[in-house]
Design a protein around this motif. Structure first.
Motif, PDB file in Angstrom:
ATOM      1  N   ASN A   1       0.832  -1.189   0.000  1.00 29.23           N
ATOM      2  CA  ASN A   1       0.000   0.000   0.000  1.00 29.23           C
ATOM      3  C   ASN A   1       0.877   1.253   0.000  1.00 29.23           C
ATOM      4  O   ASN A   1       1.599   1.503   0.973  1.00 29.23           O
ATOM      5  CB  ASN A   1      -0.891  -0.007   1.251  1.00 29.23           C
TER       6      ASN A   1
ATOM      7  N   TYR B   1      -3.004  -1.219  -5.536  1.00 36.33           N
ATOM      8  CA  TYR B   1      -3.185  -1.970  -4.295  1.00 36.33           C
ATOM      9  C   TYR B   1      -4.644  -2.354  -4.084  1.00 36.33           C
ATOM     10  O   TYR B   1      -4.954  -3.488  -3.701  1.00 36.33           O
ATOM     11  CB  TYR B   1      -2.665  -1.141  -3.128  1.00 36.33           C
ATOM     12  N   ASP B   2      -5.561  -1.435  -4.357  1.00 32.71           N
ATOM     13  CA  ASP B   2      -6.982  -1.753  -4.191  1.00 32.71           C
ATOM     14  C   ASP B   2      -7.408  -2.841  -5.168  1.00 32.71           C
ATOM     15  O   ASP B   2      -8.146  -3.764  -4.806  1.00 32.71           O
ATOM     16  CB  ASP B   2      -7.836  -0.502  -4.384  1.00 32.71           C
TER      17      ASP B   2
ATOM     18  N   SER C   1      -6.243  -6.108  -3.821  1.00 33.85           N
ATOM     19  CA  SER C   1      -7.081  -6.565  -2.714  1.00 33.85           C
ATOM     20  C   SER C   1      -8.377  -7.190  -3.220  1.00 33.85           C
ATOM     21  O   SER C   1      -8.819  -8.234  -2.739  1.00 33.85           O
ATOM     22  CB  SER C   1      -7.394  -5.387  -1.779  1.00 33.85           C
TER      23      SER C   1
ATOM     24  N   ALA D   1      -9.462  -2.541  -0.566  1.00 33.25           N
ATOM     25  CA  ALA D   1      -8.352  -2.383   0.374  1.00 33.25           C
ATOM     26  C   ALA D   1      -8.807  -1.763   1.680  1.00 33.25           C
ATOM     27  O   ALA D   1      -8.218  -2.018   2.733  1.00 33.25           O
ATOM     28  CB  ALA D   1      -7.262  -1.530  -0.266  1.00 33.25           C
TER      29      ALA D   1
ATOM     30  N   ILE E   1      -9.493  -4.497   4.390  1.00 35.81           N
ATOM     31  CA  ILE E   1      -8.476  -5.435   4.873  1.00 35.81           C
ATOM     32  C   ILE E   1      -7.612  -4.720   5.906  1.00 35.81           C
ATOM     33  O   ILE E   1      -7.552  -3.492   5.931  1.00 35.81           O
ATOM     34  CB  ILE E   1      -7.613  -6.006   3.726  1.00 35.81           C
TER      35      ILE E   1
ATOM     36  N   THR F   1      -1.503  -4.751   5.321  1.00 37.17           N
ATOM     37  CA  THR F   1      -1.491  -6.077   4.698  1.00 37.17           C
ATOM     38  C   THR F   1      -0.654  -6.054   3.430  1.00 37.17           C
ATOM     39  O   THR F   1      -0.828  -5.199   2.564  1.00 37.17           O
ATOM     40  CB  THR F   1      -2.919  -6.532   4.343  1.00 37.17           C
TER      41      THR F   1
ATOM     42  N   ILE G   1       0.190  -7.819  -0.057  1.00 35.70           N
ATOM     43  CA  ILE G   1      -0.465  -8.732  -1.004  1.00 35.70           C
ATOM     44  C   ILE G   1       0.619  -9.274  -1.935  1.00 35.70           C
ATOM     45  O   ILE G   1       0.627  -9.025  -3.142  1.00 35.70           O
ATOM     46  CB  ILE G   1      -1.597  -8.019  -1.777  1.00 35.70           C
TER      47      ILE G   1
END
Length: 342
Positions: A281, A298-299, A302, A310, A313, A317, A319
């Motif tokens: 992120n 990033y989203d 997720s 995102a 979560i 985190t 991923i």
């Protein structure tokens, strides 16, 4: 609360996280100029920050195993600090901290603790979510009665490093530095995609410079990219040092890189960073000062791997899944390159 006379900082690695400690050092020095600061830092990381003025450095050689730990303990034997700022939660660091005597032992809040961290501290930083890593590290001064209100790096760069950087290319073209390899393999982008962006930059009149360390993985990535480039970049892989790399960041206009140490080093000197984020992120671990030029998938990662946005979560985190970086397309990066170069 009285001013502490001695403070020990424990953050040994990695390069990016170590840069985030530097503003905290300045905060402590500004508030308590008479306090002695001792920083336990990794062997490689010391090469970057070990010449910060007014700081005693104690090197921890993690590759030496228990012997490295014993060496640190022997160096500090007989000493007692007013405060220990224990900014690393890994089991090895928690064990290392057992040999550091301090009245106040500040560590992470419960949510960010692991590997028995809570057993080696007696006070915690405020429990917050949504923070950048630099902000979390900066909050370690709060149990001492301070607040980090200014972010300043001023990591020394020797004149000889600047001289070396000046010799590598003339300054008549804008320079795109490409540092393609993260120590986290699943954060790395595909060589053919790097090559496509580098060729685009070359066609737009930029000088492209490929950089990286001496590890076999970095050399392999560099060779794969070079084999695919239509316009050969200047290859400086494994030819610099951390200080020379900082000097190159001072001369360039843009850095293309995944989430990695060079991203944060470049940020400390104000270089624009085109960061590639899907596995991590950028709001938490991207370039702290300016994330406008980053590609943020990033989203999307997720949603693909966890089936939820995102925002749903846990903060922080990672991923790091096979193929996650493929969510970043060449056109995404070219669009950010054009925006940064406008």
């Amino acid at each position: 609360m009285s001013a502490p006379a001695s403070i020990c900082l424990l953050r040994t690695s990695a390069i990016g996280d170590v840069t985030h400690v530097v503003p905290l050092v300045h905060t402590l020095q500004r508030a308590w100029p008479q306090a002695t600061l001792t920083w336990i830092v990794g062997k490689l990381e010391r090469k970057l920050v070990g010449d910060l003025p007014g700081v005693e450095f104690v090197t921890f050689d993690k590759d030496a195993g228990w012997a490295g730990m014993r060496e640190v303990h022997a160096t500090l034997r007989g000493r007692r600090f007013d405060a220990l700022l224990h900014m690393q939660v890994a089991l090895r660091s928690n064990l290392l901290s057992l040999g550091i005597k301090a009245r106040q032992r500040v560590g992470y809040d419960h949510a960010r603790s692991k590997d028995l961290h809570g057993l080696v501290i007696n006070e915690r930083i405020p429990a917050r979510t949504g923070e950048h890593v630099l902000q979390a590290i900066g909050s370690f001064c709060e149990p001492l009665g301070l607040k980090q209100t200014e972010v300043r790096w001023d990591i020394p760069i020797p004149d000889e490093a600047h001289a070396w950087a000046a010799e590598q290319w003339p300054d008549d073209k804008p320079v795109l530095l490409v540092s393609p390899t993260s120590s986290h393999v699943l954060r790395n982008w595909r060589p053919e995609r790097y090559a496509a962006v580098m060729d685009h930059a070359s066609a737009r009149g930029w000088r492209v410079v490929l950089i990286g360390g001496p590890s076999p993985a970095e050399r392999s990535m560099a060779d794969a990219i070079l084999a695919l480039c239509k316009h050969a970049p200047l290859d400086l892989t494994a030819k610099d040092t951390l200080k020379k790399l900082m000097a190159m960041f001072c001369r360039a206009q843009l850095l293309l890189t995944p989430d990695s140490g060079p991203m944060h080093m470049a940020n400390t000197v104000g270089l624009k960073v085109l960061g590639l984020h899907a596995a991590s992120n950028p709001a938490r671990s991207g370039p702290y000062s300016d994330r406008r030029w980053c590609v943020d998938k990033y989203d999307a990662a997720s949603r693909k791997y966890f089936g939820k946005p995102a925002s749903e979560i846990p903060w922080g985190t990672k991923i790091e899944k096979p193929g996650v970086m493929d969510l970043i397309e060449v056109d995404d990066v070219i669009e950010r390159f054009e925006a940064a170069s406008a």
